[in-house]
Design a protein around this motif. Structure first.
Motif, PDB file in Angstrom:
ATOM      1  N   TYR A  35       1.198  -1.043  -0.406  1.00 51.95           N
ATOM      2  CA  TYR A  35      -0.093   0.176  -0.041  1.00 51.95           C
ATOM      3  C   TYR A  35       0.964   1.184   0.090  1.00 51.95           C
ATOM      4  O   TYR A  35       0.663   2.417  -1.258  1.00 51.95           O
ATOM      5  CB  TYR A  35      -0.746  -0.183   0.850  1.00 51.95           C
ATOM      6  N   ASN A  36       2.163   1.247   0.655  1.00 50.97           N
ATOM      7  CA  ASN A  36       3.531   2.332   1.182  1.00 50.97           C
ATOM      8  C   ASN A  36       4.185   1.731   1.231  1.00 50.97           C
ATOM      9  O   ASN A  36       4.430   0.133   1.229  1.00 50.97           O
ATOM     10  CB  ASN A  36       2.439   2.948   1.572  1.00 50.97           C
ATOM     11  N   GLY A  42      -1.512  -7.961   3.006  1.00 48.50           N
ATOM     12  CA  GLY A  42      -1.142  -9.676   3.859  1.00 48.50           C
ATOM     13  C   GLY A  42      -3.001 -10.029   4.205  1.00 48.50           C
ATOM     14  O   GLY A  42      -2.681 -11.557   4.915  1.00 48.50           O
ATOM     15  N   LEU A  43      -3.602  -9.898   3.076  1.00 48.13           N
ATOM     16  CA  LEU A  43      -4.430 -10.619   2.422  1.00 48.13           C
ATOM     17  C   LEU A  43      -3.887 -11.983   2.844  1.00 48.13           C
ATOM     18  O   LEU A  43      -3.510 -13.149   2.134  1.00 48.13           O
ATOM     19  CB  LEU A  43      -4.937 -10.422   1.747  1.00 48.13           C
ATOM     20  N   CYS A  62      -3.043 -10.968  -3.495  1.00 49.35           N
ATOM     21  CA  CYS A  62      -4.754 -11.457  -4.016  1.00 49.35           C
ATOM     22  C   CYS A  62      -5.444 -11.223  -5.061  1.00 49.35           C
ATOM     23  O   CYS A  62      -5.011 -10.294  -6.101  1.00 49.35           O
ATOM     24  CB  CYS A  62      -5.659 -10.494  -2.489  1.00 49.35           C
ATOM     25  N   SER A  63      -6.569 -10.806  -5.189  1.00 47.50           N
ATOM     26  CA  SER A  63      -7.130 -10.804  -6.369  1.00 47.50           C
ATOM     27  C   SER A  63      -7.461  -9.599  -6.725  1.00 47.50           C
ATOM     28  O   SER A  63      -7.533  -8.893  -7.882  1.00 47.50           O
ATOM     29  CB  SER A  63      -9.001 -11.311  -6.685  1.00 47.50           C
ATOM     30  N   LYS A  64      -7.536  -8.493  -5.958  1.00 45.01           N
ATOM     31  CA  LYS A  64      -7.358  -7.430  -6.102  1.00 45.01           C
ATOM     32  C   LYS A  64      -6.470  -6.408  -6.650  1.00 45.01           C
ATOM     33  O   LYS A  64      -5.660  -5.682  -7.292  1.00 45.01           O
ATOM     34  CB  LYS A  64      -8.176  -6.443  -4.732  1.00 45.01           C
ATOM     35  N   HIS A  65      -4.620  -6.991  -5.975  1.00 49.81           N
ATOM     36  CA  HIS A  65      -3.795  -6.531  -6.499  1.00 49.81           C
ATOM     37  C   HIS A  65      -2.763  -7.383  -7.090  1.00 49.81           C
ATOM     38  O   HIS A  65      -1.397  -7.507  -7.493  1.00 49.81           O
ATOM     39  CB  HIS A  65      -2.776  -6.671  -5.095  1.00 49.81           C
ATOM     40  N   LYS A  66      -3.392  -9.186  -8.306  1.00 47.60           N
ATOM     41  CA  LYS A  66      -2.274  -8.996  -9.105  1.00 47.60           C
ATOM     42  C   LYS A  66      -2.294  -8.581 -10.119  1.00 47.60           C
ATOM     43  O   LYS A  66      -3.176  -8.005 -10.763  1.00 47.60           O
ATOM     44  CB  LYS A  66      -3.658 -10.487  -9.455  1.00 47.60           C
ATOM     45  N   LYS A  67      -0.649  -8.597 -10.784  1.00 48.98           N
ATOM     46  CA  LYS A  67      -0.486  -7.802 -12.148  1.00 48.98           C
ATOM     47  C   LYS A  67      -1.407  -8.710 -13.025  1.00 48.98           C
ATOM     48  O   LYS A  67      -1.719  -9.599 -13.588  1.00 48.98           O
ATOM     49  CB  LYS A  67       0.461  -8.201 -12.158  1.00 48.98           C
TER      50      LYS A  67
END
Length: 68
Positions: A35-36, A42-43, A62-67
């Motif tokens: 996030y910063n 950490g999910l 996680c699904s929100k942060h996958k490249k």
């Protein structure tokens, strides 16, 4: 036997860097997206059991942060 990590990575048919990334994920399967500079998502994630199946940026996100 001087370099056990390199030996194991070779046996798993991955680079040593890839093996070390997988091992970090295996020991603590959480999303590593930042996030910063101080805080990671950490999910909790499903553990990837084989080094050759681990994909950095996908298996450790996680699904929100996958490249893409």
């Amino acid at each position: 036997q001087q370099k056990p990590m390199q030996y194991v990575a070779h046996k798993c048919a991955v680079s040593q860097t890839h093996y070390e990334q997988w091992l970090e994920h295996y020991e603590n399967p959480v999303c590593t997206a930042l996030y910063n500079s101080d805080t990671a998502c950490g999910l909790p994630l499903a553990r990837e059991s084989k080094p050759s199946s681990f994909v950095d940026g996908h298996s450790n996100r996680c699904s929100k942060h996958k490249k893409a």
